[in-house]
Each structure stands twice: as structure tokens, then as C-alpha cells.
Scaffold this motif. Sequence first.
Motif, PDB file in Angstrom:
ATOM      1  N   VAL A 184      -8.400  59.272 -24.839  1.00 44.25           N
ATOM      2  CA  VAL A 184      -9.246  60.368 -25.306  1.00 44.25           C
ATOM      3  C   VAL A 184      -8.370  61.561 -25.657  1.00 44.25           C
ATOM      4  O   VAL A 184      -7.552  61.996 -24.851  1.00 44.25           O
ATOM      5  CB  VAL A 184     -10.274  60.774 -24.232  1.00 44.25           C
ATOM      6  CG1 VAL A 184     -11.057  62.002 -24.676  1.00 44.25           C
ATOM      7  CG2 VAL A 184     -11.218  59.623 -23.942  1.00 44.25           C
ATOM      8  N   ALA A 185      -8.551  62.077 -26.862  1.00 44.07           N
ATOM      9  CA  ALA A 185      -7.897  63.314 -27.279  1.00 44.07           C
ATOM     10  C   ALA A 185      -8.975  64.374 -27.444  1.00 44.07           C
ATOM     11  O   ALA A 185      -9.892  64.216 -28.260  1.00 44.07           O
ATOM     12  CB  ALA A 185      -7.144  63.114 -28.599  1.00 44.07           C
ATOM     13  N   VAL A 186      -8.893  65.434 -26.654  1.00 42.21           N
ATOM     14  CA  VAL A 186      -9.844  66.544 -26.778  1.00 42.21           C
ATOM     15  C   VAL A 186      -9.273  67.518 -27.799  1.00 42.21           C
ATOM     16  O   VAL A 186      -8.214  68.106 -27.595  1.00 42.21           O
ATOM     17  CB  VAL A 186     -10.061  67.249 -25.431  1.00 42.21           C
ATOM     18  CG1 VAL A 186     -11.015  68.425 -25.595  1.00 42.21           C
ATOM     19  CG2 VAL A 186     -10.607  66.258 -24.402  1.00 42.21           C
ATOM     20  N   VAL A 187      -9.962  67.665 -28.919  1.00 45.67           N
ATOM     21  CA  VAL A 187      -9.476  68.463 -30.045  1.00 45.67           C
ATOM     22  C   VAL A 187     -10.333  69.719 -30.172  1.00 45.67           C
ATOM     23  O   VAL A 187     -11.553  69.632 -30.336  1.00 45.67           O
ATOM     24  CB  VAL A 187      -9.544  67.657 -31.359  1.00 45.67           C
ATOM     25  CG1 VAL A 187      -9.024  68.494 -32.527  1.00 45.67           C
ATOM     26  CG2 VAL A 187      -8.751  66.358 -31.220  1.00 45.67           C
ATOM     27  N   LEU A 240      -2.183  60.935 -34.262  1.00 46.60           N
ATOM     28  CA  LEU A 240      -2.115  60.849 -32.802  1.00 46.60           C
ATOM     29  C   LEU A 240      -1.861  59.411 -32.348  1.00 46.60           C
ATOM     30  O   LEU A 240      -1.121  59.177 -31.382  1.00 46.60           O
ATOM     31  CB  LEU A 240      -3.399  61.378 -32.181  1.00 46.60           C
ATOM     32  CG  LEU A 240      -3.628  62.887 -32.300  1.00 46.60           C
ATOM     33  CD1 LEU A 240      -5.018  63.262 -31.800  1.00 46.60           C
ATOM     34  CD2 LEU A 240      -2.566  63.663 -31.532  1.00 46.60           C
ATOM     35  N   ALA A 241      -2.479  58.441 -33.027  1.00 52.94           N
ATOM     36  CA  ALA A 241      -2.242  57.037 -32.687  1.00 52.94           C
ATOM     37  C   ALA A 241      -0.775  56.679 -32.874  1.00 52.94           C
ATOM     38  O   ALA A 241      -0.181  55.966 -32.055  1.00 52.94           O
ATOM     39  CB  ALA A 241      -3.126  56.131 -33.539  1.00 52.94           C
ATOM     40  N   ARG A 263      -1.091  54.320 -29.385  1.00 56.38           N
ATOM     41  CA  ARG A 263      -2.350  53.648 -29.077  1.00 56.38           C
ATOM     42  C   ARG A 263      -3.480  54.373 -29.791  1.00 56.38           C
ATOM     43  O   ARG A 263      -3.347  55.538 -30.165  1.00 56.38           O
ATOM     44  CB  ARG A 263      -2.610  53.624 -27.571  1.00 56.38           C
ATOM     45  CG  ARG A 263      -2.624  54.987 -26.908  1.00 56.38           C
ATOM     46  CD  ARG A 263      -2.653  54.851 -25.390  1.00 56.38           C
ATOM     47  NE  ARG A 263      -2.717  56.122 -24.703  1.00 56.38           N
ATOM     48  CZ  ARG A 263      -1.669  56.873 -24.397  1.00 56.38           C
ATOM     49  NH1 ARG A 263      -0.452  56.468 -24.742  1.00 56.38           N
ATOM     50  NH2 ARG A 263      -1.814  58.016 -23.746  1.00 56.38           N
ATOM     51  N   GLU A 264      -4.584  53.664 -29.970  1.00 51.94           N
ATOM     52  CA  GLU A 264      -5.732  54.254 -30.657  1.00 51.94           C
ATOM     53  C   GLU A 264      -6.300  55.406 -29.846  1.00 51.94           C
ATOM     54  O   GLU A 264      -6.300  55.378 -28.617  1.00 51.94           O
ATOM     55  CB  GLU A 264      -6.812  53.187 -30.867  1.00 51.94           C
ATOM     56  CG  GLU A 264      -7.977  53.652 -31.733  1.00 51.94           C
ATOM     57  CD  GLU A 264      -9.017  52.572 -31.916  1.00 51.94           C
ATOM     58  OE1 GLU A 264     -10.081  52.884 -32.474  1.00 51.94           O
ATOM     59  OE2 GLU A 264      -8.783  51.428 -31.480  1.00 51.94           O
TER      60      GLU A 264
END
Length: 274
Positions: free
Chosen positions: A205-208, A226-227, A232-233
Amino acid sequence: MNGASREALAAARERLDALTDSTSVDAARLAEELAAVTALLDREVSLRRVLTDPAQPGEAKAELVGRLLGGQVGGEAVDLVSGMVRSRWSRSRDLVDAVEQLADVADLTAAERDGTLDDVEDELFRFSRTVASSPELRAVLGGKITDDALKAAKTELLRRLLGGRARPATERLVVRLVRQPRGRSLEGGLEALSRLAAERRNRSVAVVTSAVPLSDRQKQRLGAALAKLFGREMHLNLDVDPEVLGGIRVRVGDEIIDGTVSERLEEATRRMAS
């Protein structure tokens, strides 16, 4: 968790995945039964100590689970917990945490089956943002529940907040978290659920955070970047905060990539002051 407990949890997760691969298993019902077992073990300290006592034979502990839970929950839940007590645990509390995690994963599996897992991820994040931005709501929903009346009141409030606006799995997960916080903060519990949801897709999880909503093209480009960076996805949880002024801030776990205008202004101010 560490050491033996981490290995025991990994083995239990594998057994749960193998079990829920069968479409004949009702994953949502299994989640509720495992949640009931969590409540029992959390309440009965002496029981969980017996079930994690390394001096006791694993088969004897499994037989005890069968006697206690047989007829109370389904055979799948009994088999899972019986397998867990055969394993070694570093702390008796870790067994309770592990059963609770299996309950959450089972609910997420139910969402995955009906094609709503992405929606559940997004709803958990949005609800966590709502909680973070409202001290009053956080105070009402958080904290230890001392009696059944308070538990019912909090559940009813959640039903009003989420009913008809969230997927069934989201509602079940959040209601369970509020009814059985087990010492966790509401925000911390929601973040843990978001990580589990992302894990179902082998994603992080990427919090943007950005000043304005990102376009679909911007989201695609950011996700790809980011991947590539993290290998990773990534699932993007998007938050809009006008105070960042411009640019974006990305948080992946404990790592923060801050490219916001507000951060650059603060850095310039710090340099001038020094």
C-alpha cells in the motif's frame, strides 16, 4: 510476532488458504467463527496458556480444542484452531492475535471471491481518513468497551455510517475492530486491515497525498514508477490535502517520499534560520 510464533502463523495462513480454495467453504461464516474463537481466547487467559504450553503434547491440546469448540463452530474452524495449537508459540497472546488475523483474512477472501476486494481496500482507507480527521468520532468509536449496551451503541453508529455505503466485508471488518479492539487504536487497526487487504493481491500500500486529485494517467504513471522502485505492485490509497500546496507525498510503510511544495518551503525556511 517473532521466532516460533511467526512460523506458526505462516503455517496457519497456508492452511487457511488451502481451505478457502474450496468454493464449498463459506469464507464469511468462517471469519465470524474465528472471530468468536478470538473473543473466547482473549477472555480466557488460563485457556490460552494451556493451549500454548510447550510442555503439553500437541495432540492433547488439539483434542481439547475439539471438545470445547465442537458444536459451537463449524468443522473448518475447529480444524484450523486445532492445527494452530499443535504449533509452538513464543507467547500465549500470539495465538489470539493469529486467530484474529485468520478471521480478517477469511473476510478478505470472501471479498476477493465476489470481486469486491479492491472496493474493500479503498473503503477501509477512506474510513481511516474519516476517523483521522474527526477527533470526536475517534473518541466515540475508540477505546475499551465495558458493557453490552456500549457495544450495541457503537455497532449501531457504525451501521449508520457504513450501511449501504460500504461492501459487506468492509462493514464486518470495521464492526469487529470496534467491538473487539483488544488494546489497538482504531487508526492502527484500520491500517493493519489495509495491509492485509493489499497482501491478498501481493501488493503493498502506498498512501499518496496531493493538493488536488490525481488524473487517471497520473495514477497509472505513479503506480508504475513505485512498482519499479520497490520491486512489487502497489495499491495507491489517494488522499487530498490542500495544505501540501503542490507536488505529492508518498508513504510506503515507514518510508516517506516527500516531494510537496510545503516540504520544500519548510526546508528552505530551516536553511535560512541556520
